[in-house]
Design a protein around this motif. Structure first.
Motif, PDB file in Angstrom:
ATOM      1  N   GLY A 153       2.426 -37.341  37.379  1.00 31.26           N
ATOM      2  CA  GLY A 153       1.432 -37.686  36.256  1.00 31.26           C
ATOM      3  C   GLY A 153       1.962 -38.995  35.670  1.00 31.26           C
ATOM      4  N   SER A 154       2.906 -39.677  36.483  1.00 31.18           N
ATOM      5  CA  SER A 154       3.382 -41.229  35.982  1.00 31.18           C
ATOM      6  C   SER A 154       2.852 -42.133  36.806  1.00 31.18           C
ATOM      7  CB  SER A 154       4.573 -41.022  35.516  1.00 31.18           C
ATOM      8  OG  SER A 154       5.464 -40.778  36.530  1.00 31.18           O
ATOM      9  N   VAL A 195      -2.496 -38.337  37.323  1.00 31.32           N
ATOM     10  CA  VAL A 195      -1.959 -37.295  36.619  1.00 31.32           C
ATOM     11  C   VAL A 195      -2.416 -35.977  37.378  1.00 31.32           C
ATOM     12  CG1 VAL A 195      -2.069 -38.570  34.543  1.00 31.32           C
ATOM     13  CG2 VAL A 195      -3.920 -37.027  34.991  1.00 31.32           C
ATOM     14  N   LYS A 196      -1.550 -35.107  36.838  1.00 31.91           N
ATOM     15  CA  LYS A 196      -1.850 -33.662  37.343  1.00 31.91           C
ATOM     16  C   LYS A 196      -3.387 -33.230  37.065  1.00 31.91           C
ATOM     17  CE  LYS A 196       2.828 -31.773  37.147  1.00 31.91           C
ATOM     18  NZ  LYS A 196       3.790 -30.840  36.558  1.00 31.91           N
ATOM     19  N   GLY A 197      -3.891 -32.424  37.815  1.00 35.64           N
ATOM     20  CA  GLY A 197      -5.401 -32.164  37.650  1.00 35.64           C
ATOM     21  C   GLY A 197      -5.418 -31.419  36.299  1.00 35.64           C
ATOM     22  N   LEU A 198      -6.499 -31.532  35.622  1.00 34.81           N
ATOM     23  CA  LEU A 198      -6.868 -31.049  34.353  1.00 34.81           C
ATOM     24  C   LEU A 198      -7.113 -29.464  34.387  1.00 34.81           C
ATOM     25  CD1 LEU A 198      -8.967 -33.766  32.514  1.00 34.81           C
ATOM     26  CD2 LEU A 198      -6.626 -33.383  32.428  1.00 34.81           C
ATOM     27  N   ALA A 199      -7.812 -29.379  35.308  1.00 33.74           N
ATOM     28  CA  ALA A 199      -8.119 -27.964  35.879  1.00 33.74           C
ATOM     29  C   ALA A 199      -7.421 -27.135  36.957  1.00 33.74           C
ATOM     30  CB  ALA A 199      -9.676 -27.635  36.198  1.00 33.74           C
ATOM     31  N   ASN A 200      -6.587 -27.944  37.714  1.00 30.47           N
ATOM     32  CA  ASN A 200      -5.535 -27.336  38.539  1.00 30.47           C
ATOM     33  C   ASN A 200      -4.345 -28.404  38.812  1.00 30.47           C
ATOM     34  OD1 ASN A 200      -4.245 -26.513  40.811  1.00 30.47           O
ATOM     35  ND2 ASN A 200      -6.263 -26.115  41.951  1.00 30.47           N
ATOM     36  N   SER A 205      -6.086 -35.803  38.857  1.00 31.60           N
ATOM     37  CA  SER A 205      -7.270 -36.415  37.683  1.00 31.60           C
ATOM     38  C   SER A 205      -6.835 -37.818  37.678  1.00 31.60           C
ATOM     39  CB  SER A 205      -7.036 -35.584  36.517  1.00 31.60           C
ATOM     40  OG  SER A 205      -7.735 -34.365  36.490  1.00 31.60           O
ATOM     41  N   PHE A 206      -7.736 -38.694  37.296  1.00 33.78           N
ATOM     42  CA  PHE A 206      -7.506 -40.064  37.340  1.00 33.78           C
ATOM     43  C   PHE A 206      -7.928 -40.581  35.882  1.00 33.78           C
ATOM     44  CE2 PHE A 206      -8.432 -38.935  41.424  1.00 33.78           C
ATOM     45  CZ  PHE A 206      -7.719 -39.703  42.430  1.00 33.78           C
ATOM     46  N   LYS A 207      -6.978 -41.188  35.336  1.00 36.59           N
ATOM     47  CA  LYS A 207      -7.110 -41.773  33.776  1.00 36.59           C
ATOM     48  C   LYS A 207      -7.115 -43.271  34.028  1.00 36.59           C
ATOM     49  CE  LYS A 207      -5.196 -40.929  29.278  1.00 36.59           C
ATOM     50  NZ  LYS A 207      -4.226 -40.032  28.489  1.00 36.59           N
TER      51      LYS A 207
END
Length: 292
Positions: A153-154, A195-200, A205-207
């Protein structure tokens, strides 16, 4: 000379002036009358027999109708009950489609959308092995793009098109497009924290730099603020799948399995998988060092 005694005529005339017809044999009129009477009798008998046969048939047809209604009553109920039971079949289909996705969250996402997610195509669908752990994206065509970094996630990355290697994901007016970098601001809008997926957590996930997330809405990829809903988390989660291009991945929607991110007219969108070279090229991306 002897006296002549007058004799009556052989066929005396009747008072009405009728004289018998001597040109035909006696009794002919009686024969005609008898024949006519016989024919009339036969016709009457045939008619009576026909009526007597028809009437019992019509009468006898009524009881079977009553019996059939009585017998078929439970039969109709027995045919009705399987249709009620058969209504549970779609539940099996839904679970089957959910099982084709990365996790069981596909069913929950379908309920949130009010639609049923489409299952991944069989046969030529992308493989779920290795890429879902970040291995395929590790090469990325550039140094410093290891898969383990993406899972922590970094990792800050840019996403480059395979068939347009000079173009990258770029946020413009809230939409994600495939653009060539222009200036420092454009480069910053073309860099994302993976980052780690918000749902999995096994997906991505892309921030963006300003704290928004990339999510699909109406199947178009957008940058939006997290509203904390389960639907948002699912819309913003994508699972990496092996691509036919070395060092590239395909990104599958977590709540619409079988739909992958691809560019079309340089617009990023979620499209059902198509077994074509153009689709596979449009949906293949590489994670590279951030542009800004």
């Amino acid at each position: 000379m002897p006296e002549t005694t007058p004799q009556p005529p052989p066929h005396p005339s009747w008072e009405n002036g009728w004289a018998p017809d001597t040109s035909r044999a006696p009794g002919t009129r009686r024969l005609w009358l008898a024949g006519t009477l016989a024919i009339a009798t036969i016709v009457a008998c045939v008619t009576a027999i026909a009526v007597s046969r028809t009437t019992p048939d019509q009468a006898s047809s009524a009881p079977p109708a009553t019996d059939a209604h009585t017998d078929n009553g439970p039969g109709l109920l027995s045919f009705a009950s399987p249709t009620t039971t058969g209504a549970t079949a779609p539940a099996k289909d839904k679970s089957g489609m959910a099982s084709t996705g990365p996790t069981g969250s596909a069913s929950a996402a379908a309920s949130a959308h009010g639609t049923t997610p489409k299952a991944s195509p069989t046969g030529a669908k992308p493989s779920k092995s290795s890429s879902s752990t970040g291995g395929s994206s590790g090469s990325g065509g550039s140094s410093g793009s290891g898969g383990s970094g993406q899972q922590t996630g970094s990792a800050r990355k840019s996403v480059r098109s395979v068939n347009y290697p000079d173009r990258y994901w770029h946020v413009s007016d809230g939409l994600v497009k495939l653009d060539a970098p222009r200036g420092s601001e454009s480069r910053e809008d073309s860099s994302f924290t993976v980052v780690k997926g918000l749902a999995n957590s096994s997906c991505f996930s892309f921030k963006t730099a300003d704290g928004r997330y990339l999510r699909h809405r109406d199947f178009i990829l957008r940058a939006m603020s997290d509203d904390g809903s389960s639907l948002f988390k699912q819309d913003a989660t994508f699972c990496a799948r092996a691509s036919s291009y070395s060092g590239a991945v395909m990104l599958e929607s977590v709540n619409y399995p079988g739909r992958y991110l691809r560019h079309q007219n340089f617009q990023l969108k979620l499209d059902p998988y198509q077994n074509s070279d153009l689709y596979r090229a449009d949906s293949a991306f590489r994670f590279v060092d951030p542009l800004g």
